[in-house]
Every structure is written in structure tokens, then in C-alpha cells.
Design a protein around this motif. Structure first.
Motif, short mmCIF file in Angstrom:
data_model
loop_
_atom_site.label_atom_id
_atom_site.label_comp_id
_atom_site.label_asym_id
_atom_site.label_seq_id
_atom_site.Cartn_x
_atom_site.Cartn_y
_atom_site.Cartn_z
N THR A 1 42.68 -51.27 -64.22
CA THR A 1 43.49 -52.10 -65.11
C THR A 1 44.03 -51.25 -66.26
O THR A 1 43.48 -50.20 -66.58
CB THR A 1 42.69 -53.27 -65.71
N ILE A 2 45.10 -51.75 -66.87
CA ILE A 2 45.67 -51.13 -68.07
C ILE A 2 45.54 -52.18 -69.17
O ILE A 2 45.80 -53.37 -68.95
CB ILE A 2 47.13 -50.72 -67.82
N THR A 3 45.09 -51.74 -70.35
CA THR A 3 44.96 -52.67 -71.47
C THR A 3 46.30 -52.75 -72.19
O THR A 3 46.85 -51.73 -72.63
CB THR A 3 43.85 -52.22 -72.43
N LEU A 4 46.82 -53.97 -72.29
CA LEU A 4 48.12 -54.19 -72.94
C LEU A 4 47.95 -54.18 -74.47
O LEU A 4 46.83 -54.27 -74.98
CB LEU A 4 48.70 -55.54 -72.48
N ASN A 5 49.07 -54.13 -75.19
CA ASN A 5 48.98 -54.02 -76.66
C ASN A 5 48.47 -55.29 -77.33
O ASN A 5 48.20 -55.28 -78.53
CB ASN A 5 50.34 -53.57 -77.25
N ASP A 6 48.31 -56.38 -76.55
CA ASP A 6 47.72 -57.60 -77.11
C ASP A 6 46.26 -57.76 -76.69
O ASP A 6 45.65 -58.81 -76.90
CB ASP A 6 48.54 -58.83 -76.67
N GLY A 7 45.70 -56.73 -76.05
CA GLY A 7 44.28 -56.75 -75.67
C GLY A 7 44.00 -57.26 -74.27
O GLY A 7 42.89 -57.07 -73.76
N HIS A 8 44.97 -57.89 -73.62
CA HIS A 8 44.73 -58.38 -72.26
C HIS A 8 44.84 -57.22 -71.27
O HIS A 8 45.54 -56.24 -71.51
CB HIS A 8 45.73 -59.48 -71.90
N GLU A 9 44.18 -57.39 -70.12
CA GLU A 9 44.19 -56.34 -69.11
C GLU A 9 45.06 -56.74 -67.93
O GLU A 9 45.03 -57.90 -67.50
CB GLU A 9 42.77 -56.10 -68.60
N ILE A 10 45.81 -55.79 -67.41
CA ILE A 10 46.67 -56.05 -66.24
C ILE A 10 46.24 -55.12 -65.11
O ILE A 10 46.07 -53.92 -65.33
CB ILE A 10 48.16 -55.86 -66.61
N PRO A 11 46.05 -55.66 -63.89
CA PRO A 11 45.77 -54.76 -62.76
C PRO A 11 46.97 -53.85 -62.52
O PRO A 11 48.12 -54.32 -62.48
CB PRO A 11 45.56 -55.73 -61.59
N GLN A 12 46.70 -52.57 -62.37
CA GLN A 12 47.81 -51.62 -62.29
C GLN A 12 48.62 -51.77 -61.00
O GLN A 12 49.78 -51.36 -60.95
CB GLN A 12 47.24 -50.19 -62.41
#
Ligand code: NAD
Length: 275
Positions: free
Chosen positions: A5-16
Motif C-alpha cells: 500500500t501507499i499512504t496518501l497525504n490524508d493518512g489513508h492507505e491505497i493498494p498500489q
């Protein structure tokens, strides 16, 4: 297989790695998305204009996968830009998806001729505050569009989803994203099959060295560039092939050779012209 995952600038994680459904026929969408979910994908990228949000929603429901294990993106279509229209559009999308909240909502194109993307961004901030999406971002935004949004708002887009593949690597937008904490999502990661990517020696030699397909090499290059990707295929075998990217690594020389393929080769629309 665990997808990083990548951590977005709002703290949520997105599967790459996810699965994109552009040009997946509405009638086939439920079955094809179910194939992807069975293979292990947990991130689906759709859009109102793809006209297949209902099929995505049916697949989510039929899969039985807990909602919090899925990452669902949809997008605001150009004709729905503006404050009131955007508020209506997210409700229509949520209804079609059968969800109370998406994970990521994007402005699909800046459509500068409409001059509504700043107002639409403010609508997305409200849509996020209302809990209808966890994260908000943009798509097909050039640096000039990102700068206008940033000047007018306190919220930096979590992602910019742009056309990006070896012939068109978007240095201006990726550098801006790096400097401002905007994750880069690469659409058309395989160049949409519009140029003979899979025959280029930089790619076939790496494929032979790792006993992988050329498509896997290109997708792995994106992963090592830290792009978020969601390649599309209707074919279950290719959907599985595109998911199988995490037990090999390109050498720095192989990675650099593919990066050296830049040609300014856009295959999709011009972000200043698409309306
Ligand atoms: P893509 O680069 O993923 O290419 C898809 C093409 O590659 C298809 O023709 C498919 O048959 C072929 N392909 C897929 N896997 C293959 C494999 N393993 N071997 C050989 N060929 C293979 O292009 P795309 O679908 O346009 O982009 C991916 C996703 O990005 C879309 O589904 C959509 O979710 C998103 N997207 C967004 C925008 C935007 O404006 N934001 C525009 C286009 C696409």
C-alpha cells in the motif's frame, strides 16, 4: 499475495495495484470484477462515464468480501462539474455502486474550457466532509490546474490519476506530485496496447531474464517507480498475470533502460482539450 500500500497525504492507505474497468462492457462487469476479486485484487477503479458502476457494485455484493478490505474509486464526469451537479453525481454513483462511501472520488478531467474545476474541487471537499468518500483527488490535471486548485483550497489532492507509461512519463506532474505529496496513479499503464511496447528490446530482455511476460515487466517498472496502477483486461488469465508482480524485482539497470524509453508519446486525450 499481499499487495503493498501507499499512504496518501490524508493518512489513508491505497493498494498500489488494482483493477481498472474502462471499456469493460456493463453486461460483463460483474463477472469480470468477480474474477479479479477471486484472483486477489482489492482495489477497483471505475467512473460514472464507464457506465459500469452497477456491475462493480453487484460484484462487490456477490463477493462477500468485507467492505473495509476493498478500495473503490469512482470519478465525477465532466458534464457534472459544478457545486450542485457534483453533489448530485456522487449520490448517483453511490446508489449505483450500492455503497454508502467510496474510498476515493476524483474529478475526471480538468476541462478548463468549462472553468468549473476549482468549484468542483470545493464540492469534493464537502463530499468528503459529509463522509461520502474517504479521500479526494484529481485526474488528468496538469501543473497549471494543480496550482490553481492549491491556491484556492486548503486540501491538497490525495492523487493525480494521469496517463503514464514508458513512452509518456509525465516528469512535470510526477515532480509536482513528489514535491506536494500527491500520489501518482498511472492510467493506461500498458499504453492501452496502442504502441508495440511488448516488442521493445529493453522490455523483452528483462522479461527473458526474469522468466516473466513483457506486460509483467512493464507493470513491475511502474510498481518500482511508486506509481499506483490498475491495468485492465477482460481475460482471466491476463488479469491473474497482471496481479503476479511481487516475487521478482527489476535491477536498477533494467529499470533505467525502461525509463529511458520516454518519447512524449501520449496515446489519450489532451487534458486542456478534453471537454
Ligand atoms: P491499459 O494500459 O491497462 O491497457 C489495457 C489494454 O492492454 C487492453 O487492450 C488489454 O487487452 C491489454 N492487456 C492487459 N493486460 C495484458 C497482458 N497481461 N498482456 C497483454 N495485453 C494486456 O489501459 P487502460 O485500460 O486504458 O488503463 C487502465 C485503467 O486506467 C482503466 O481501466 C481505467 O480504470 C483507468 N483509466 C483512467 C482514465 C482517466 O482519464 N482517468 C483514462 C483511461 C483509463
Amino acid at each position: 499475495m499481499t499487495v503493498p500500500t501507499i499512504t496518501l497525504n490524508d493518512g489513508h492507505e491505497i493498494p498500489q495495484l488494482g483493477f481498472g474497468v474502462f471499456l469493460v462492457e456493463p453486461a460483463d462487469t460483474e463477472r469480470i470484477v468477480l474474477d479479479a476479486l477471486e484472483i486477489g485484487y482489492r482495489h477497483i477503479d471505475t467512473a460514472a462515464i464507464y457506465r459500469n458502476e452497477e456491475g462493480v457494485g453487484r460484484a462487490i455484493a456477490a463477493s462477500g468480501i468485507p467492505r473495509d478490505e476493498l478500495f473503490i474509486t469512482t470519478k465525477l464526469w465532466n458534464a457534472d462539474q459544478g457545486m450542485e451537479a457534483a453533489h448530485n453525481a456522487i449520490d448517483v454513483s453511490l446508489d449505483k455502486l450500492g455503497l454508502e462511501q467510496v474510498d476515493l472520488y476524483l474529478i475526471h478531467w480538468p476541462t478548463p474550457k468549462r472553468d468549473l474545476y476549482v468549484e468542483s474541487w470545493k464540492a469534493l471537499e464537502q463530499i468528503k466532509a459529509a463522509g461520502k468518500t474517504k479521500s479526494i483527488g484529481v485526474s488528468n490535471f496538469l501543473v497549471e490546474h494543480l496550482e490553481r486548485v492549491q491556491a484556492a483550497s486548503d486540501t491538497i489532492p490525495a492523487v493525480n490519476q494521469i496517463e503514464l507509461h514508458p513512452y509518456h512519463q509525465r516528469l512535470a506532474e510526477t515532480s509536482y506530485g513528489h514535491d506536494h505529496g500527491i500520489a501518482i496513479e498511472a492510467w493506461g499503464p500498458l499504453g492501452q496496447g496502442k504502441y508495440p511496447l511488448f516488442e521493445l528490446p529493453e522490455i523483452t530482455s528483462a522479461a527473458a531474464a526474469h522468466d516473466r511476460t513483457p506486460a509483467q515487466v512493464v507493470l513491475r517498472w511502474h510498481i518500482q517507480q511508486r506509481h499506483v496502477i490498475f491495468p485492465k483486461s477482460n481475460n482471466r488469465q491476463r488479469i491473474a498475470e497482471n496481479f503476479d508482480l511481487f516475487d521478482f524485482e527489476l535491477t536498477s539497470a533494467e529499470q533505467a533502460a525502461i525509463t529511458g524509453l520516454e518519447r512524449g508519446g501520449r496515446v489519450g486525450g489532451d487534458p486542456n482539450e478534453v471537454n
